[in-house]
Structure formats: structure tokens, C-alpha cells
Design an enzyme around this catalytic site. Structure first.
Site, PDB file in Angstrom:
ATOM      1  N   HIS A  69      -0.581   6.205   6.182  1.00 19.52           N
ATOM      2  CA  HIS A  69      -0.106   5.981   4.812  1.00 19.52           C
ATOM      3  C   HIS A  69       0.231   7.302   4.148  1.00 19.52           C
ATOM      4  CE1 HIS A  69      -1.660   1.933   5.431  1.00 19.52           C
ATOM      5  NE2 HIS A  69      -1.012   1.570   4.334  1.00 19.52           N
ATOM      6  N   SER A 111       0.798  -1.223   0.000  1.00 22.56           N
ATOM      7  CA  SER A 111       0.000   0.000   0.000  1.00 22.56           C
ATOM      8  C   SER A 111       0.832   1.276   0.000  1.00 22.56           C
ATOM      9  CB  SER A 111      -0.957   0.011   1.201  1.00 22.56           C
ATOM     10  OG  SER A 111      -0.243  -0.141   2.408  1.00 22.56           O
TER      11      SER A 111
END
Length: 296
Positions: A276, A41
Site C-alpha cells: 500500500h 485502502s
């Protein structure tokens, strides 16, 4: 890295958005003709705001403006395949990722004998570091759930052991790329500094300082492990960790390159995947890849 939460919600916000880049195509762009992006990711630059399903199913939460797409556009490569997918481990290079929202084929399926450029960012999920971040969340600024769970009384650190064990898997992944694409230039990316080495910002991000410091040093160990892999295998190392200090999740909007616990980002404005990279982080990754390729 791995994302376990709110994946079903992405179906409501799925969109195919045009890519964008601030980089002009170099004069020697034709040097690379077939580029494949591989990874988890942090390579997909996972997002809930600008998901694209052009290359992977929605459960991969792949950004329409991740660094792989920016690099492909900057280089002007005629063939580009983006296999990156949230939650991927080295196992998913040769095994599919399946959820109720779709199946991402084994990432190596995108490689061919004519592939001449590959980027790879993997290892965080193999060590279970991504999943561990959520274990550190606490309502007590004095609590240390991560240190308590992962560091024994004699000082043995299970996460450090996991990171060392993941090293051989990343090496094997690079060997697998070379078997399938023997003429490819391979670039291995690390993960930049998402947590300050000196502590956190409780209660904005509800992780105590001792646990935040521990997490920051585990990210540093991950960076050092991937640097060793690049040296061992002779691939190019894209050092995104260097130069990323001061852009961790505790910094204000416009300065931070990675989001904190709140699933909302200012870059771009909208839903985000906690812990993230945001778009500023993706842009930074793209710049470092292009610098490694000699493109300014």
C-alpha cells in the site's frame, strides 16, 4: 485495496493525528464548499502508524495524512467528509462494511445534494487484484503461483476478465454519485505503479520475476480500465500511474511510494500495510489531484 491481515493489531496503535499538507490554499479555494472522498485502502492510504478514527472506524485504517485530507486542507473547503475504507468495493458505496472493530456506513451516505467535489478510487478489490498479491508470495524464485492459478493453458487470464467485469461497477458507482450529488465535480483516481513491469526483487519481496511481471501488467490494465471509465462517464481522470515508474515497492526507502511485504515503512517510520502507499505515495496522489483541479 483490500487488507485481510493484521486488522486486529491496529486497535493497539490507534491514534488521531493532525493532518498535514505542503500545499497552500489557492486564492479561489471557496470554489468548493463540500468535498467527499470515497474509495478503498489506496484512497484511505491505509496505515498502521498514523490511523485516524475522525471519519471512519479503526478497521478502515484510514491515514490522518491521506490525499483526501491533504486536498481538503489545500482547498480550504469548509465541509469535508472522508468515507474511504480499507477493503472497500463498489458494493460498499451503498452497503456498510462491518468487522469486529466497527462498522463503516455506506460511503454514499456522506454525499448530499450540495456536495460539489468528490474524489473516487475504487476497483482493485472488485477485481480481487489486491487479495491476489499475497497469493504470489513464494519461497521458490522459479515458482509462479499466480500465473499457475490465474492463467489457463490456452492463455486465458482470469484477472484480466475480472478487471473487465469491474468496469461496469465503477461506471455504476459514478452514476450513483451523480444521482445523489448532481452538481459535484467528480475526480476518478487510478492506482500508481507499485510493481515494476520488468520484474521484482526476489528475495527482498518473495515474488518470482514472472509473477511480478504479471502483477505489474495487471496494475497497468487496472489503470487502463479506469481511464476508460473516466472517458466513458465524462469525469476527470487523475492519472497517478503516469510519473510513478521507478517508485515501486522494490526501491529503497525515500524512493519507493508503496511498501513491500514487510509491514514496516520508513515514510513515516513505523508499522505499514504491505503493498500500500506510504506517505510519499499519499503526497504524490495529493499533488496529482490538485494538479487536476488546477491548483499548483
Amino acid at each position: 485495496m483490500k487488507i485481510r491481515h493484521a486488522l486486529l493489531a491496529v486497535a493497539a496503535v490507534t491514534a488521531v493525528l493532525p493532518g498535514a499538507t505542503a500545499h497552500a490554499a489557492p486564492q479561489d479555494a471557496a470554489r468548493y464548499t463540500e468535498y467527499v472522498a470515497l474509495g478503498d485502502s489506496w484512497a484511505a492510504d491505509a496505515t498502521f502508524t498514523q490511523i485516524t478514527t475522525a471519519f471512519t472506524p479503526v478497521n478502515c485504517v484510514q491515514s490522518a495524512r491521506n490525499y483526501g485530507k491533504q486536498v481538503a486542507q489545500a482547498l480550504g473547503v469548509p465541509v469535508f467528509r472522508d468515507a474511504t475504507c480499507g477493503g472497500a468495493t463498489t458494493r460498499n458505496m451503498t452497503a456498510p462494511q462491518t468487522s469486529v472493530l466497527g462498522t463503516n456506513a455506506p460511503q454514499f451516505d456522506r454525499l448530499t445534494p450540495t456536495t460539489d467535489l468528490v474524489t473516487l478510487e475504487i476497483g482493485g478489490n472488485d477485481a480481487e487484484l489486491a487479495a491476489t498479491v499475497m497469493e504470489c508470495v513464494t519461497a521458490d524464485p522459479a515458482a509462479t503461483p499466480c500465473l499457475d492459478a490465474h492463467v489457463s493453458a490456452d492463455g486465458a487470464d482470469r484477472m484480466s476478465q475480472n478487471l473487465l467485469a469491474a468496469e461496469s461497477r465503477v461506471i455504476a458507482t459514478i452514476d450513483g454519485i451523480r444521482e445523489r450529488s448532481p452538481h459535484a465535480r467528480i475526480l476518478l483516481l487510478d492506482y500508481f505503479q507499485g510493481v515494476d513491469l520488468d520484474g521484482g526483487c526476489f528475495p527482498e519481496i518473495p515474488i518470482s520475476d514472472p509473477d511480478a511481471i504479471w502483477l505489474g501488467h495487471k496494475l497497468l490494465e487496472l489503470h487502463e480500465m479506469l481511464a476508460r471509465v473516466a472517458d466513458t462517464t465524462g469525469v476527470d481522470f487523475v492519472n497517478t500511474y503516469e510519473g510513478s515508474a521507478g517508485h515501486d515497492a522494490c526501491r529503497p526507502v525515500g524512493t519507493r511510494w508503496v511498501e513491500g511485504l514487510m509491514p514496516f515503512s520508513g515514510n513515516p517510520v513505523g508499522l505499514a500495510v504491505p503493498f500500500h502507499p506510504n506517505q510519499l505515495g499519499a503526497d504524490y496522489q495529493a499533488v496529482r489531484v490538485l494538479e487536476t483541479l488546477g491548483v499548483n
